[in-house]
Scaffold this motif. Structure first.
Motif, PDB file in Angstrom:
ATOM      1  N   ILE A   6       3.353  53.012  56.213  1.00 28.26           N
ATOM      2  CA  ILE A   6       1.904  52.894  56.749  1.00 28.26           C
ATOM      3  C   ILE A   6       2.466  54.490  57.562  1.00 28.26           C
ATOM      4  CG2 ILE A   6       1.041  51.994  59.016  1.00 28.26           C
ATOM      5  CD1 ILE A   6       1.675  49.412  57.277  1.00 28.26           C
ATOM      6  N   GLY A   7       1.965  55.266  58.120  1.00 26.78           N
ATOM      7  CA  GLY A   7       1.782  56.537  58.648  1.00 26.78           C
ATOM      8  C   GLY A   7       2.245  58.137  57.804  1.00 26.78           C
ATOM      9  N   ALA A   8       1.982  57.434  56.467  1.00 29.58           N
ATOM     10  CA  ALA A   8       2.705  57.897  55.165  1.00 29.58           C
ATOM     11  C   ALA A   8       2.375  59.497  55.730  1.00 29.58           C
ATOM     12  CB  ALA A   8       1.140  57.451  54.114  1.00 29.58           C
ATOM     13  N   ARG A  11       5.727  63.177  59.185  1.00 28.18           N
ATOM     14  CA  ARG A  11       6.655  63.994  58.663  1.00 28.18           C
ATOM     15  C   ARG A  11       7.513  63.005  57.863  1.00 28.18           C
ATOM     16  NH1 ARG A  11       6.935  66.583  64.073  1.00 28.18           N
ATOM     17  NH2 ARG A  11       6.778  68.443  63.467  1.00 28.18           N
ATOM     18  N   SER A  30      -2.682  55.335  57.357  1.00 29.37           N
ATOM     19  CA  SER A  30      -2.875  55.823  58.942  1.00 29.37           C
ATOM     20  C   SER A  30      -4.225  55.415  59.533  1.00 29.37           C
ATOM     21  CB  SER A  30      -2.119  57.049  58.661  1.00 29.37           C
ATOM     22  OG  SER A  30      -3.293  57.334  58.878  1.00 29.37           O
ATOM     23  N   ARG A  31      -4.259  55.916  60.804  1.00 37.17           N
ATOM     24  CA  ARG A  31      -5.324  55.340  61.704  1.00 37.17           C
ATOM     25  C   ARG A  31      -6.213  56.430  60.993  1.00 37.17           C
ATOM     26  NH1 ARG A  31      -2.631  56.481  67.543  1.00 37.17           N
ATOM     27  NH2 ARG A  31      -2.438  58.230  65.462  1.00 37.17           N
ATOM     28  N   SER A  32      -6.237  57.285  60.241  1.00 35.09           N
ATOM     29  CA  SER A  32      -7.150  58.468  59.583  1.00 35.09           C
ATOM     30  C   SER A  32      -7.090  58.402  58.647  1.00 35.09           C
ATOM     31  CB  SER A  32      -6.326  59.570  61.064  1.00 35.09           C
ATOM     32  OG  SER A  32      -5.594  60.519  60.467  1.00 35.09           O
ATOM     33  N   THR A 109      10.909  51.835  61.052  1.00 36.06           N
ATOM     34  CA  THR A 109      11.788  53.003  61.411  1.00 36.06           C
ATOM     35  C   THR A 109      12.456  53.076  62.920  1.00 36.06           C
ATOM     36  OG1 THR A 109      10.035  53.813  59.986  1.00 36.06           O
ATOM     37  CG2 THR A 109      11.039  55.628  61.791  1.00 36.06           C
ATOM     38  N   PRO A 153      17.470  58.164  61.615  1.00 35.50           N
ATOM     39  CA  PRO A 153      17.567  59.112  61.743  1.00 35.50           C
ATOM     40  C   PRO A 153      17.395  60.491  62.384  1.00 35.50           C
ATOM     41  CG  PRO A 153      14.955  59.539  60.516  1.00 35.50           C
ATOM     42  CD  PRO A 153      15.529  57.908  61.257  1.00 35.50           C
ATOM     43  N   SER A 154      18.370  61.236  62.071  1.00 29.87           N
ATOM     44  CA  SER A 154      18.622  61.796  63.643  1.00 29.87           C
ATOM     45  C   SER A 154      17.361  62.693  63.565  1.00 29.87           C
ATOM     46  CB  SER A 154      19.842  62.991  63.353  1.00 29.87           C
ATOM     47  OG  SER A 154      20.113  64.029  64.448  1.00 29.87           O
ATOM     48  N   VAL A 155      17.132  63.865  64.450  1.00 30.98           N
ATOM     49  CA  VAL A 155      15.937  64.737  64.200  1.00 30.98           C
ATOM     50  C   VAL A 155      16.193  65.556  63.183  1.00 30.98           C
ATOM     51  CG1 VAL A 155      17.174  66.786  65.678  1.00 30.98           C
ATOM     52  CG2 VAL A 155      14.803  66.219  65.731  1.00 30.98           C
ATOM     53  N   TYR A 162      11.329  69.547  68.149  1.00 33.04           N
ATOM     54  CA  TYR A 162      12.112  68.874  69.017  1.00 33.04           C
ATOM     55  C   TYR A 162      13.633  69.548  69.028  1.00 33.04           C
ATOM     56  CZ  TYR A 162       8.535  65.221  67.397  1.00 33.04           C
ATOM     57  OH  TYR A 162       7.638  64.846  67.585  1.00 33.04           O
TER      58      TYR A 162
HETATM   59  N1  LIG Z   1      10.479  63.865  63.488  1.00 32.87           N
HETATM   60  C1  LIG Z   1      11.521  63.760  63.466  1.00 32.87           C
HETATM   61  O1  LIG Z   1      12.695  64.405  63.460  1.00 32.87           O
HETATM   62  C2  LIG Z   1      12.027  61.911  63.854  1.00 32.87           C
HETATM   63  C3  LIG Z   1      13.515  61.014  63.252  1.00 32.87           C
HETATM   64  C4  LIG Z   1      13.904  60.483  63.884  1.00 32.87           C
HETATM   65  C5  LIG Z   1      13.193  59.363  64.123  1.00 32.87           C
HETATM   66  N2  LIG Z   1      11.426  59.469  63.759  1.00 32.87           N
HETATM   67  C6  LIG Z   1      10.896  58.038  64.252  1.00 32.87           C
HETATM   68  O2  LIG Z   1      10.407  58.120  63.082  1.00 32.87           O
HETATM   69  C7  LIG Z   1       8.393  57.878  63.409  1.00 32.87           C
HETATM   70  C8  LIG Z   1       7.654  58.924  63.166  1.00 32.87           C
HETATM   71  O3  LIG Z   1       8.151  59.563  63.462  1.00 32.87           O
HETATM   72  P1  LIG Z   1       7.762  61.227  62.632  1.00 32.87           P
HETATM   73  O4  LIG Z   1       8.059  62.478  63.385  1.00 32.87           O
HETATM   74  O5  LIG Z   1       6.955  60.527  61.018  1.00 32.87           O
HETATM   75  O6  LIG Z   1       5.647  61.378  63.259  1.00 32.87           O
HETATM   76  P2  LIG Z   1       4.147  61.776  63.146  1.00 32.87           P
HETATM   77  O7  LIG Z   1       4.566  63.059  62.343  1.00 32.87           O
HETATM   78  O8  LIG Z   1       3.808  61.918  64.459  1.00 32.87           O
HETATM   79  O9  LIG Z   1       3.491  60.362  62.164  1.00 32.87           O
HETATM   80  C9  LIG Z   1       3.240  59.481  62.581  1.00 32.87           C
HETATM   81  C10 LIG Z   1       2.182  58.669  61.069  1.00 32.87           C
HETATM   82  O10 LIG Z   1       2.349  57.331  61.662  1.00 32.87           O
HETATM   83  C11 LIG Z   1       0.625  57.821  62.334  1.00 32.87           C
HETATM   84  N3  LIG Z   1       0.351  56.468  62.817  1.00 32.87           N
HETATM   85  C12 LIG Z   1       0.966  56.485  64.666  1.00 32.87           C
HETATM   86  N4  LIG Z   1       0.025  55.707  65.269  1.00 32.87           N
HETATM   87  C13 LIG Z   1      -0.137  54.623  64.303  1.00 32.87           C
HETATM   88  C14 LIG Z   1      -0.668  53.715  64.771  1.00 32.87           C
HETATM   89  N5  LIG Z   1      -0.367  53.306  65.513  1.00 32.87           N
HETATM   90  N6  LIG Z   1      -1.016  52.857  63.258  1.00 32.87           N
HETATM   91  C15 LIG Z   1      -0.947  53.127  61.789  1.00 32.87           C
HETATM   92  N7  LIG Z   1      -0.834  54.594  62.123  1.00 32.87           N
HETATM   93  C16 LIG Z   1      -0.030  55.601  62.892  1.00 32.87           C
HETATM   94  C17 LIG Z   1       0.460  59.417  62.178  1.00 32.87           C
HETATM   95  O11 LIG Z   1      -0.636  58.793  61.221  1.00 32.87           O
HETATM   96  P3  LIG Z   1      -2.325  58.697  62.413  1.00 32.87           P
HETATM   97  O12 LIG Z   1      -2.373  60.116  63.305  1.00 32.87           O
HETATM   98  O13 LIG Z   1      -3.674  59.419  61.166  1.00 32.87           O
HETATM   99  O14 LIG Z   1      -2.709  57.212  62.735  1.00 32.87           O
HETATM  100  C18 LIG Z   1       1.312  59.565  61.117  1.00 32.87           C
HETATM  101  O15 LIG Z   1       0.294  59.431  59.936  1.00 32.87           O
HETATM  102  C19 LIG Z   1       8.346  57.827  64.743  1.00 32.87           C
HETATM  103  O16 LIG Z   1       8.851  56.578  65.080  1.00 32.87           O
HETATM  104  C20 LIG Z   1      10.212  59.207  65.243  1.00 32.87           C
HETATM  105  O17 LIG Z   1      10.151  58.397  66.903  1.00 32.87           O
HETATM  106  C21 LIG Z   1      11.316  61.193  63.618  1.00 32.87           C
END
Ligand SMILES: NC(=O)c1ccc[n+]([C@@H]2O[C@H](COP(=O)([O-])OP(=O)(O)OC[C@H]3O[C@@H](n4cnc5c(N)ncnc54)[C@H](OP(=O)(O)O)[C@@H]3O)[C@@H](O)[C@H]2O)c1
Length: 197
Positions: A6-8, A11, A30-32, A109, A153-155, A162
């Motif tokens: 979920i959230g595939a 990133r 995911s939502r879309s 996550t 993970p870290s960033v 970010y």
């Molecule tokens: N990016 C980083 O560097 C990083 C590092 C550490 C931790 N994280 C954590 O990892 C998580 C994901 O981060 P990301 O950077 O991968 O985010 P992202 O690129 O914005 O992706 C989020 C994913 O989740 C889906 N989504 C969002 N809200 C949803 C909901 N309510 N129900 C179902 N699907 C949903 C989105 O697709 P739709 O919009 O189509 O739903 C998308 O596939 C977050 O919790 C973030 O804090 C990120």
């Protein structure tokens, strides 16, 4: 294994789906996407679970939280972050447990802000810490040999937008994060937080 990510399209979710795809049947939601779900809506989760049927593993890579200085954070901000990142994933575990085959797993996550703060990151730290404590406790109570872990993970190296908010933090390649999801799904660990960076 049949694995729901979920959230595939995000990133971390894309990294997880890619790491799993060689050896597993991966369903991407995911939502879309083609398979739609909104983790903030219990009814939407039930619909998806009925649609996909029994699973061997579920990976959640979602969670949106507000980033603001502590002095500007309202109760609504805390509620919004908690409802989305924490309760979204907690409700997934609660509702999806009957859909996991014996010995199956959840991988949630969280993120580095559970263990190191950044400016404006209070809600994210709270959400990540809450989820990691949930994982520890839920692991002890899940039935039928089900497992639960978090990837923290870290960033990401690739999330360059970010980087200014994470000065001096180790940046982690998405590929390494994908391997942590794979380890959680295929491994034997439970109640574990896989920290990267
Ligand atoms: N990016 C980083 O560097 C990083 C590092 C550490 C931790 N994280 C954590 O990892 C998580 C994901 O981060 P990301 O950077 O991968 O985010 P992202 O690129 O914005 O992706 C989020 C994913 O989740 C889906 N989504 C969002 N809200 C949803 C909901 N309510 N129900 C179902 N699907 C949903 C989105 O697709 P739709 O919009 O189509 O739903 C998308 O596939 C977050 O919790 C973030 O804090 C990120």
């Amino acid at each position: 294994m049949k694995v729901l990510v979920i959230g595939a399209s995000g990133r971390l979710g894309a990294a997880a789906a890619e790491a799993l795809a060689d050896r597993h049947e991966v369903l991407e939601a995911s939502r879309s996407g083609e398979l739609r779900v909104d983790l903030t809506e219990a009814g939407s989760m039930e619909n998806l679970l009925q649609q996909v049927g029994k699973l061997d593993a579920i990976v959640a890579c979602t969670g949106a939280v507000p980033f603001k200085p502590l002095a500007d954070l309202s109760e609504e901000d805390f509620k919004a972050g908690f409802m989305d990142k924490v309760l979204g994933q907690v409700n997934l575990v609660r509702l999806a447990t009957p859909y996991l085959n014996d010995g199956g797993s959840f991988t949630l996550t969280t993120g580095v802000l559970a263990r190191e703060p950044i400016n404006t990151g209070v809600v994210a730290s709270l959400a990540n810490g809450a989820l990691e404590s949930f994982v520890m406790a839920a692991a002890a109570e899940l039935p039928r040999g089900l497992r639960i872990n978090a990837v923290s993970p870290s960033v990401l190296e690739e999330a360059t937008n970010y980087h200014d908010y994470f000065p001096g933090f180790t940046k982690v390649p998405a590929e390494a994060v994908g391997q942590a999801y794979l380890k959680s799904v295929e491994g034997i660990q439970t109640g574990k937080v896989f920290s990267l960076g």
